[in-house]
Design a protein around this motif. Structure first.
Motif, PDB file in Angstrom:
ATOM      1  N   ILE A   1       0.846  -1.199   0.000  1.00 21.86           N
ATOM      2  CA  ILE A   1       0.000   0.000   0.000  1.00 21.86           C
ATOM      3  C   ILE A   1       0.882   1.250   0.000  1.00 21.86           C
ATOM      4  CG2 ILE A   1      -1.792   1.298   1.230  1.00 21.86           C
ATOM      5  CD1 ILE A   1      -2.734  -1.337   2.470  1.00 21.86           C
TER       6      ILE A   1
ATOM      7  N   LEU B   1     -14.903   0.105  -3.615  1.00 19.82           N
ATOM      8  CA  LEU B   1     -13.608  -0.556  -3.497  1.00 19.82           C
ATOM      9  C   LEU B   1     -13.763  -2.063  -3.649  1.00 19.82           C
ATOM     10  CD1 LEU B   1     -10.619   0.032  -2.875  1.00 19.82           C
ATOM     11  CD2 LEU B   1     -11.126  -0.259  -0.467  1.00 19.82           C
TER      12      LEU B   1
ATOM     13  N   LEU C   1     -11.597  -4.341  -6.217  1.00 13.10           N
ATOM     14  CA  LEU C   1     -10.675  -5.360  -5.713  1.00 13.10           C
ATOM     15  C   LEU C   1     -11.282  -6.758  -5.745  1.00 13.10           C
ATOM     16  CD1 LEU C   1      -9.036  -3.546  -2.643  1.00 13.10           C
ATOM     17  CD2 LEU C   1      -8.180  -3.706  -4.967  1.00 13.10           C
TER      18      LEU C   1
ATOM     19  N   SER D   1      -9.078  -9.712  -6.314  1.00  8.71           N
ATOM     20  CA  SER D   1      -7.974  -9.144  -5.544  1.00  8.71           C
ATOM     21  C   SER D   1      -6.686  -9.949  -5.652  1.00  8.71           C
ATOM     22  CB  SER D   1      -8.378  -8.963  -4.085  1.00  8.71           C
ATOM     23  OG  SER D   1      -8.651 -10.218  -3.515  1.00  8.71           O
TER      24      SER D   1
ATOM     25  N   ILE E   1      -1.136  -1.080  -4.476  1.00  7.07           N
ATOM     26  CA  ILE E   1      -2.220  -0.118  -4.626  1.00  7.07           C
ATOM     27  C   ILE E   1      -1.753   1.238  -4.108  1.00  7.07           C
ATOM     28  CG2 ILE E   1      -3.304  -0.739  -2.410  1.00  7.07           C
ATOM     29  CD1 ILE E   1      -6.031  -0.408  -3.855  1.00  7.07           C
TER      30      ILE E   1
ATOM     31  N   VAL F   1      -3.050   4.834  -2.843  1.00  3.60           N
ATOM     32  CA  VAL F   1      -4.265   5.436  -2.295  1.00  3.60           C
ATOM     33  C   VAL F   1      -4.030   6.922  -2.130  1.00  3.60           C
ATOM     34  CG1 VAL F   1      -5.890   5.401  -0.377  1.00  3.60           C
ATOM     35  CG2 VAL F   1      -4.549   3.372  -0.892  1.00  3.60           C
TER      36      VAL F   1
ATOM     37  N   ILE G   1      -8.941  -1.619   2.495  1.00  2.00           N
ATOM     38  CA  ILE G   1      -8.119  -2.408   1.564  1.00  2.00           C
ATOM     39  C   ILE G   1      -7.703  -3.723   2.224  1.00  2.00           C
ATOM     40  CG2 ILE G   1      -5.903  -2.488   0.334  1.00  2.00           C
ATOM     41  CD1 ILE G   1      -6.199   0.616   0.048  1.00  2.00           C
TER      42      ILE G   1
END
Lengths: 238, 238
Positions: free
Chosen positions: A80, A174, A178, A181, A187, A189, A233
């Motif tokens: 992330i 989201l 995803l 996924s 990802i 953000v 997430i």
């Protein structure tokens, strides 16, 4: 129960010994009054935990003999990358602390039209992140980047990164983005500053391939939106 | 842009007028210097927004004439009942503020073995929640209950409520539990205090039908776990 770990700079570690310096040295020796021969657990912020004993001690550092090393792979299934509009110092510190505890890979403060003109004290930010990995048990220190423009950030993002921007007005889900996924490895953000991104910035964001997502029907402060986004997430990637 | 709203007690509203008192009266009249004839937006914390004008003003209250009323149904698809081990005053305030902004239905501070012996100042808690609905645009004030034991809380929970307890050691996945999310109308979320729930308490929790869920591989402070849990539920219910 939580075993206390001390942070040791990666360049102070070799195969058999690690040298504890700075705040963690002081905490270990002056506050917790550890002595030569005592066992201590060290973390390097790169996934390693070293079980060791204190071997030598000066006024500013102590040398620890490494007994064993445990290496943890990163515990989240996804990398992330967090970009957010710069906020006031207190909120900025909360973001660094919480994003670190939640296991993000990197933290990128962004200069945007509505963001606060705020410098990042790199030493202070590092210290907060170190405290947070020790508290949370996350073995990886995130990379904390210098404040930068949206354009500079976008330039540095890899093309295979999924990119989302949090937007209270959006209908984007989201969970749909995803839903497959397994194929998402990274990802990025983007959370706007208080007051949001301006129109020109939003155009840039969509041109750079970001997809808008609605996390919550309400207006969330930046530091709350950051935690909501990362947590969402994590829960969808599991 | 965000239009400022003032909170008015539901019992101070009748069909045509609303009486603004207390902090919001002072903020409206003394800080923002609104005058007779000015338009103001009022919220009652029960889903209603009243567009009105100031009609009369004394030293402690002003009467507003209601021009129109907008009624919002709750924006979340699920009723979230949040129970958490009591924490220090500052963290407690953050929990009330953030849980309100995220739209929970009720907030239940719990007295557990490891929780802080902390009183809840009901007036202060109400004030924080009011500020949070005004900031976030959520039209519903959550019910903030008195600190209570786990047993008392469990007794009051309806039998058709899905019940989860956040546990770093668990393998339980929220996404699996909520995979048939259409049928879930209410969820009770239990977040332990710093130091967690003790063994006897965990037994009680499982006996009461709670399912353990792992939100994040790391050790999250109570206030961070609360936000992570609510955000995860919101993202999975969409």
């Amino acid at each position: 129960m939580h075993q206390y770990s001390f942070y040791v700079l990666p360049d102070k570690i070799n195969e058999n010994t690690a040298i504890l310096t700075g705040d963690d040295f002081r905490h270990c020796i002056q506050v917790l009054r550890k002595k030569i021969g005592d066992e201590v657990s060290l973390v390097d912020g790169r996934g390693n935990i070293f079980h060791s004993t204190i071997q030598e001690c000066t006024k500013t550092a102590c040398t620890c003999r490494i007994l064993s090393r445990e290496t943890h792979t990163t515990d989240l299934n996804i990398k992330i990358i967090l970009g957010f509009g710069l906020v006031k110092a207190k909120a900025l510190e909360l973001i660094i602390r919480d994003a670190t505890a939640l296991g993000v890979h990197s933290i990128v403060p962004l200069q945007t039209t509505h963001s606060i003109k705020q410098r990042l004290n790199a030493d202070r930010a590092h210290k907060i992140a170190v405290e947070s990995i020790k508290q949370s048990g996350n073995c990886y220190l995130p990379k904390i980047e210098r404040p930068q423009s949206l354009a500079a950030w976008f330039k540095g993002l890899n093309s295979n990164v999924v990119k989302i921007v949090c937007d209270q007005e959006s209908d984007g889900k989201l969970s749909e983005l995803l839903s497959d996924s397994g194929s998402v490895k990274s990802i990025a953000v983007l959370v706007g500053p208080e007051g949001g991104l301006c129109e020109d910035e939003l155009k840039m964001v969509f041109n750079a391939g970001f997809v808008s997502i609605n996390l919550n029907p309400f207006r969330l402060r930046t530091e709350l939106a950051v935690v909501a986004a990362i947590s969402s997430i994590c829960s969808l990637m599991k």
